[in-house]
Design a protein around this motif. Structure first.
Motif, PDB file in Angstrom:
ATOM      1  N   ALA A 153      35.745  43.807  32.681  1.00  0.00           N
ATOM      2  CA  ALA A 153      34.325  44.076  32.943  1.00  0.00           C
ATOM      3  C   ALA A 153      33.617  44.552  31.682  1.00  0.00           C
ATOM      4  O   ALA A 153      32.446  44.229  31.458  1.00  0.00           O
TER       5      ALA A 153
ATOM      6  N   GLY B 285      30.535  42.658  29.987  1.00  0.00           N
ATOM      7  CA  GLY B 285      29.278  43.329  29.658  1.00  0.00           C
ATOM      8  C   GLY B 285      28.892  43.132  28.206  1.00  0.00           C
ATOM      9  O   GLY B 285      27.721  42.868  27.881  1.00  0.00           O
TER      10      GLY B 285
ATOM     11  N   ALA C  33      29.585  47.011  36.774  1.00  0.00           N
ATOM     12  CA  ALA C  33      28.171  46.640  36.672  1.00  0.00           C
ATOM     13  C   ALA C  33      27.329  47.828  36.217  1.00  0.00           C
ATOM     14  O   ALA C  33      26.470  47.705  35.334  1.00  0.00           O
TER      15      ALA C  33
ATOM     16  N   ASP D  10      25.215  48.352  32.709  1.00  0.00           N
ATOM     17  CA  ASP D  10      23.803  48.746  32.657  1.00  0.00           C
ATOM     18  C   ASP D  10      23.611  49.938  31.732  1.00  0.00           C
ATOM     19  O   ASP D  10      22.669  49.980  30.930  1.00  0.00           O
TER      20      ASP D  10
END
Length: 311
Positions: A80, A84, A299, A303
């Motif tokens: 992840a 990202g 996620a 951000d």
């Protein structure tokens, strides 16, 4: 008299069996080899200390970011993070640290020099010499920080995710095994595997998280994994990196740190400490996340990273 000597001999044999059994079982574990590596994605590169499993993610062109995982997790736990960074335009290189995942488990003190050599070898292999973003999670943060201070002219920036080297909360078991030679080695060899497996949830919330847990279960059964974890705790994880962070501040190397709000391993006290050591560090906190943030709150972490890099 004969009975007494018999009992003494029997007790001695029983003690010897108990003493050597954990180390005997460790020696009987399989090493990582072609069978397990067959069909795995990525590359297997012979470096100076052993074979390293690595792979690229993100766009084929762009600034390079190298992602370093933690003490007990293989590189799959950083998917992840790589995703990202890839969405931000980075070409991302991930790799298994020695003793983890599908990389070799060479002997030796797992201190900052040990891990810096693996990373430096990897950079040399791919011809990476400048403008490198190095990103580390947990112990990977220790490695990223130490590498940046050792090779400042090659580093563009440092990104830390729940990083070690600032403030860590350690279990009584880990602390005892780390501090006490011989007996600590025996306790770790005898009980660490059970503790690690027990701490893993039976099922992951998603298929991706389940794959990470399964990879963790598999690596525990390989020879060299448990000694690697203990050696890391005794060496690189036992260091405070205050001076390293002060050096990064003096050298003007940008540092971004993402922390987890409910992290029992790296408490939020680390935010204040890092701010004291490097007042230019850009820091964000992911609400509701614990130490598994890179794969449980991917996620939200992405951000926070995007916001921090924008600032």
């Amino acid at each position: 008299m004969i009975l007494m000597w018999f009992l003494v001999v029997l007790a001695s044999l029983a003690f010897a069996y108990i003493a050597i059994r954990p180390f005997y079982l460790e020696r009987r574990k399989p090493i990582v080899g072609p069978t397990e590596r067959h069909g795995a994605t990525g590359e297997f590169i012979q470096l100076s200390q052993g074979v390293t499993h690595c792979k690229w993610a993100g766009p084929t062109r762009g600034p390079v970011a190298i992602v370093v995982h933690g003490v007990q997790t293989p590189m799959i736990s950083m998917e992840a993070v790589a995703d990202g960074l890839g969405r931000l335009g980075y070409r991302v290189l991930m790799y298994d640290l020695y003793g983890r995942g599908l990389s070799d488990a060479p002997k030796g003190k797992q201190d900052r020099a040990f891990f810096a050599r693996q990373l430096a070898d990897l950079c040399a292999y791919y011809g990476l010499a400048e403008d490198i973003t190095v990103a580390g999670y947990s112990m990977g943060g220790n490695i990223a920080t130490g590498f940046a201070t050792a090779y400042p002219h090659s580093i563009k920036q440092v990104i830390l995710f729940a990083s070690g080297g600032v403030h860590t909360s350690e279990s009584a078991f880990s602390k005892f095994c780390r501090r006490v030679p011989v007996l600590g080695d025996w306790l770790h060899a005898a009980f660490a595997e059970r503790r690690i497996l027990k701490a893993l949830p039976e099922r992951g919330e998603t298929r991706e998280i389940e794959a990470i847990f399964e990879a963790q279960r598999r690596q525990v059964t390989r020879r060299g994994y448990l000694p690697a974890v203990l050696s890391s705790r005794r060496h690189i994880l036992a260091e405070s990196q205050e001076e390293d962070h002060r050096k990064l501040f003096r050298q003007g190397i940008p540092v971004t740190a993402i922390w987890a709000e409910n992290d029992p391993v790296i408490p939020l006290r680390a935010v204040g400490l890092l701010g004291l050591w490097n007042r230019d560090a850009n820091q964000e906190v992911v609400a509701g996340a614990d130490h598994g943030m890179p794969y449980t709150h991917g996620a939200e972490m992405a951000d926070a990273l995007r916001e921090a890099l924008r600032d």
